[in-house]
Design a protein around this motif. Structure first.
Motif, PDB file in Angstrom:
ATOM      1  N   VAL A   1       0.838  -1.213   0.000  1.00  0.00           N
ATOM      2  CA  VAL A   1       0.000   0.000   0.000  1.00  0.00           C
ATOM      3  C   VAL A   1       0.865   1.253   0.000  1.00  0.00           C
ATOM      4  O   VAL A   1       0.645   2.212  -0.758  1.00  0.00           O
ATOM      5  CB  VAL A   1      -0.951  -0.001   1.214  1.00  0.00           C
ATOM      6  CG1 VAL A   1      -1.640   1.345   1.353  1.00  0.00           C
ATOM      7  CG2 VAL A   1      -1.967  -1.116   1.078  1.00  0.00           C
ATOM      8  N   VAL A   2       1.898   1.236   0.872  1.00  0.00           N
ATOM      9  CA  VAL A   2       2.794   2.409   0.945  1.00  0.00           C
ATOM     10  C   VAL A   2       3.526   2.603  -0.377  1.00  0.00           C
ATOM     11  O   VAL A   2       3.675   3.738  -0.890  1.00  0.00           O
ATOM     12  CB  VAL A   2       3.777   2.253   2.118  1.00  0.00           C
ATOM     13  CG1 VAL A   2       4.813   3.368   2.094  1.00  0.00           C
ATOM     14  CG2 VAL A   2       3.032   2.222   3.442  1.00  0.00           C
ATOM     15  N   THR A   3       3.976   1.475  -0.959  1.00  0.00           N
ATOM     16  CA  THR A   3       4.683   1.576  -2.246  1.00  0.00           C
ATOM     17  C   THR A   3       3.773   2.130  -3.342  1.00  0.00           C
ATOM     18  O   THR A   3       4.184   2.990  -4.144  1.00  0.00           O
ATOM     19  CB  THR A   3       5.227   0.205  -2.646  1.00  0.00           C
ATOM     20  OG1 THR A   3       6.093  -0.288  -1.604  1.00  0.00           O
ATOM     21  CG2 THR A   3       5.964   0.267  -3.948  1.00  0.00           C
ATOM     22  N   GLN A   4       2.530   1.651  -3.370  1.00  0.00           N
ATOM     23  CA  GLN A   4       1.613   2.118  -4.412  1.00  0.00           C
ATOM     24  C   GLN A   4       1.241   3.592  -4.209  1.00  0.00           C
ATOM     25  O   GLN A   4       1.089   4.334  -5.180  1.00  0.00           O
ATOM     26  CB  GLN A   4       0.347   1.239  -4.412  1.00  0.00           C
ATOM     27  CG  GLN A   4      -0.562   1.505  -5.606  1.00  0.00           C
ATOM     28  CD  GLN A   4       0.109   1.182  -6.916  1.00  0.00           C
ATOM     29  OE1 GLN A   4       0.921   0.228  -6.985  1.00  0.00           O
ATOM     30  NE2 GLN A   4      -0.191   1.950  -7.968  1.00  0.00           N
ATOM     31  N   GLU A   5       1.118   4.001  -2.951  1.00  0.00           N
ATOM     32  CA  GLU A   5       0.847   5.432  -2.691  1.00  0.00           C
ATOM     33  C   GLU A   5       2.001   6.289  -3.180  1.00  0.00           C
ATOM     34  O   GLU A   5       1.793   7.350  -3.780  1.00  0.00           O
ATOM     35  CB  GLU A   5       0.620   5.634  -1.196  1.00  0.00           C
ATOM     36  CG  GLU A   5      -0.729   5.110  -0.715  1.00  0.00           C
ATOM     37  CD  GLU A   5      -0.904   5.294   0.778  1.00  0.00           C
ATOM     38  OE1 GLU A   5       0.088   5.685   1.440  1.00  0.00           O
ATOM     39  OE2 GLU A   5      -2.030   5.081   1.286  1.00  0.00           O
ATOM     40  N   ASN A   6       3.224   5.819  -2.903  1.00  0.00           N
ATOM     41  CA  ASN A   6       4.383   6.571  -3.396  1.00  0.00           C
ATOM     42  C   ASN A   6       4.408   6.605  -4.931  1.00  0.00           C
ATOM     43  O   ASN A   6       4.741   7.626  -5.557  1.00  0.00           O
ATOM     44  CB  ASN A   6       5.670   5.950  -2.859  1.00  0.00           C
ATOM     45  CG  ASN A   6       5.802   6.123  -1.357  1.00  0.00           C
ATOM     46  OD1 ASN A   6       5.248   7.066  -0.786  1.00  0.00           O
ATOM     47  ND2 ASN A   6       6.524   5.205  -0.687  1.00  0.00           N
ATOM     48  N   LYS A   7       4.077   5.456  -5.519  1.00  0.00           N
ATOM     49  CA  LYS A   7       4.052   5.385  -6.975  1.00  0.00           C
ATOM     50  C   LYS A   7       2.992   6.348  -7.553  1.00  0.00           C
ATOM     51  O   LYS A   7       3.209   7.022  -8.575  1.00  0.00           O
ATOM     52  CB  LYS A   7       3.786   3.961  -7.402  1.00  0.00           C
ATOM     53  CG  LYS A   7       3.908   3.745  -8.905  1.00  0.00           C
ATOM     54  CD  LYS A   7       3.706   2.263  -9.238  1.00  0.00           C
ATOM     55  CE  LYS A   7       3.827   2.038 -10.741  1.00  0.00           C
ATOM     56  NZ  LYS A   7       3.613   0.609 -11.083  1.00  0.00           N
ATOM     57  N   LEU A   8       1.830   6.409  -6.896  1.00  0.00           N
ATOM     58  CA  LEU A   8       0.777   7.331  -7.346  1.00  0.00           C
ATOM     59  C   LEU A   8       1.218   8.787  -7.207  1.00  0.00           C
ATOM     60  O   LEU A   8       0.961   9.619  -8.089  1.00  0.00           O
ATOM     61  CB  LEU A   8      -0.492   7.071  -6.526  1.00  0.00           C
ATOM     62  CG  LEU A   8      -1.689   7.988  -6.858  1.00  0.00           C
ATOM     63  CD1 LEU A   8      -2.104   7.834  -8.335  1.00  0.00           C
ATOM     64  CD2 LEU A   8      -2.872   7.660  -5.927  1.00  0.00           C
ATOM     65  N   ASP A   9       1.922   9.066  -6.104  1.00  0.00           N
ATOM     66  CA  ASP A   9       2.428  10.443  -5.937  1.00  0.00           C
ATOM     67  C   ASP A   9       3.421  10.798  -7.043  1.00  0.00           C
ATOM     68  O   ASP A   9       3.436  11.929  -7.566  1.00  0.00           O
ATOM     69  CB  ASP A   9       3.089  10.588  -4.561  1.00  0.00           C
ATOM     70  CG  ASP A   9       2.068  10.521  -3.422  1.00  0.00           C
ATOM     71  OD1 ASP A   9       0.871  10.805  -3.714  1.00  0.00           O
ATOM     72  OD2 ASP A   9       2.456  10.204  -2.286  1.00  0.00           O
ATOM     73  N   VAL A  10       4.258   9.804  -7.367  1.00  0.00           N
ATOM     74  CA  VAL A  10       5.234  10.053  -8.457  1.00  0.00           C
ATOM     75  C   VAL A  10       4.513  10.304  -9.777  1.00  0.00           C
ATOM     76  O   VAL A  10       4.871  11.200 -10.550  1.00  0.00           O
ATOM     77  CB  VAL A  10       6.208   8.864  -8.548  1.00  0.00           C
ATOM     78  CG1 VAL A  10       7.074   9.003  -9.796  1.00  0.00           C
ATOM     79  CG2 VAL A  10       7.091   8.789  -7.307  1.00  0.00           C
TER      80      VAL A  10
END
Length: 450
Positions: free
Chosen positions: A221-230
């Protein structure tokens, strides 16, 4: 009583005694003749008083011309110069276009003998500059077109990148939703395992496995949130790049358009300079033709107002007086203001010129000797400086022609003929100082000839 009779002396006595004293007494027949003569003179005077008399208005003036072009004129030079040669003499008859005077240049800007060649060189240089400016304008127009094409291509690429970033954000957002859903499922399973472990349904190993799985799902979840922010940051950067491309190309196009406007302005200035040089060339050609002053029309050189060789004359200065050769003669008469309402164009005028002896009977123009006929052509609408009104009189077509020896400026005495009245009325009018009378109000076109 006395013996009175019509006989003076008895005939017999007269014959018998001839008395010399009686014979010397004049007879009464002479007295009767004198009486008859006086009666005849009185009757003749009465008849004369009833004879017609032509009323008239008198005026004095000079000989002039009917048209302004026939009056004496001064010849002026259009440019300043120095007298080099006189080609005429006073009193000489000149034809239109004859040379009167030759002058030379006195302005330093026209001293160069090769001024025509210099002006042509300046004109060629300006025309070359104009051609170069046209080439520069064409190049700038090509540059603007290239910038427009480049802007269109780069904008298309940047817009595609923005779309890709937007799609990526959507994908990452969807993945984040799925991963969060899996994480929530993992949380629910862990709770059930915790409860089952307490109830003895699951072992500690199964519980720890679920806890590890929950940590892995949370990390996803944290990785995907970071990916979405990117992805969102990439979308923002794509939009910023699109704006930068538009600003950059607008700046380049603005600079190119400014350069083009400057080139167009310079071209306009160059065209103006070319027009000035061409005007200068034409002016020089015309000015060189003004070094020779010519007669404007046929006439006699009355008087030269400048003399000598080498004398400097200003522009517009009078140098000679010219009298036209065959002027259309007229007479300007000045009459009193009180007589102007009685005069209309076309009225007959009798004229007596200075130098031509004449016997004028103003009331009986038919018996006048030495006068000439005319008719009123023009009546001035305003008075002259002397308070009188000027009449322009032209020759009468049905009368004797005016003398050919007349000169402009000769004195004239004239009578403007009005209506016929009895002589007794004219004497009564003159004694009382009344103005002439008209039988009817004059009409503007009465007696006028077209």
């Amino acid at each position: 009583m006395l013996n009175l009779s019509r006989q003076r002396v008895d005939e017999a006595l007269w014959k018998t005694y001839p008395l010399q004293a009686l014979r010397s007494i004049p007879e009464l027949q002479a007295a009767r003749k004198l009486g008859r003569f006086m009666l005849f003179m009185l009757a003749g005077l009465i008849v004369i008083l009833f004879l017609p008399w032509r009323q008239n208005v008198t005026g004095e003036g000079t000989v002039t011309s009917l048209t302004p072009q026939d009056r004496p004129q001064t010849i002026q030079n259009a440019i300043a110069g120095r007298i080099e040669h006189w080609a005429i003499r006073e009193g000489q008859l000149v034809k239109k276009g004859d040379t009167l005077l030759v002058i030379s240049e006195i302005k330093d800007e026209y001293f160069d003998p090769n001024i025509d060649q210099r002006l042509e060189e300046q004109l060629g240089a300006k025309q070359g500059s104009l051609s170069a400016t046209d080439s520069k304008i064409s190049a700038l127009e090509g540059q603007l077109k290239a910038l427009e094409d480049g802007l269109r291509f780069k904008l298309s690429s940047a817009q595609n990148k923005v779309k890709q970033s937007r799609f990526k954000v959507r994908i990452d957002s969807t993945d984040l939703i799925a991963i969060r859903k899996n994480y929530q499922i993992a949380v629910d399973r862990l709770e059930r395992y915790e409860k089952g472990y307490k109830d003895g349904l699951f072992s500690l190993t199964d519980l720890e496995t679920r806890r590890l799985k929950l940590q892995e799902d949370y990390a996803k979840v944290v990785t995907q949130e970071n990916k979405l922010d990117v992805s969102r940051q990439e979308l923002i950067n794509a939009r910023i790049e699109l704006s930068n491309i538009q600003a950059e190309y607008q700046e380049k196009m603005a600079k190119a358009m400014s350069d083009k406007a400057s080139a167009v302005s310079y071209r306009a200035e160059a065209e103006g300079e070319i027009s000035k040089i061409r005007n200068k060339i034409s002016s020089v050609d015309v000015r060189q033709g003004m070094y020779v002053i010519r007669a404007p029309q046929n006439g006699y050189v009355v008087k030269t107002l400048k003399a000598g060789i080498g004398e400097t004359i200003k522009e517009g200065e009078s140098i000679a007086t010219l009298q036209p050769e065959s002027p259309l003669l007229a007479v300007e008469l000045y009459v009193r203001a009180m007589d102007v309402p009685l005069i209309t164009p076309g009225r007959t005028v009798r004229l007596q010129f200075d130098g031509w002896p004449a016997v004028q009977f103003s009331g009986w123009p038919t018996v006048a000797v030495g006068t000439f006929g005319g008719e009123v052509a023009i009546i001035d609408a305003v008075s002259s400086t002397n308070g009188k009104y000027r009449l322009l009189v032209r020759p009468h077509a049905d009368d004797h022609p005016w003398p050919k020896q007349l000169r402009l400026g000769s004195g004239v005495y004239g009578w403007v003929m009005l209506d016929d009245v009895p002589i007794w009325y004219e004497i009564w009018r003159q004694l009382n100082g009344f103005p002439p009378s008209l039988k009817e109000e004059p009409k503007p076109a009465e007696g006028a000839k077209k």
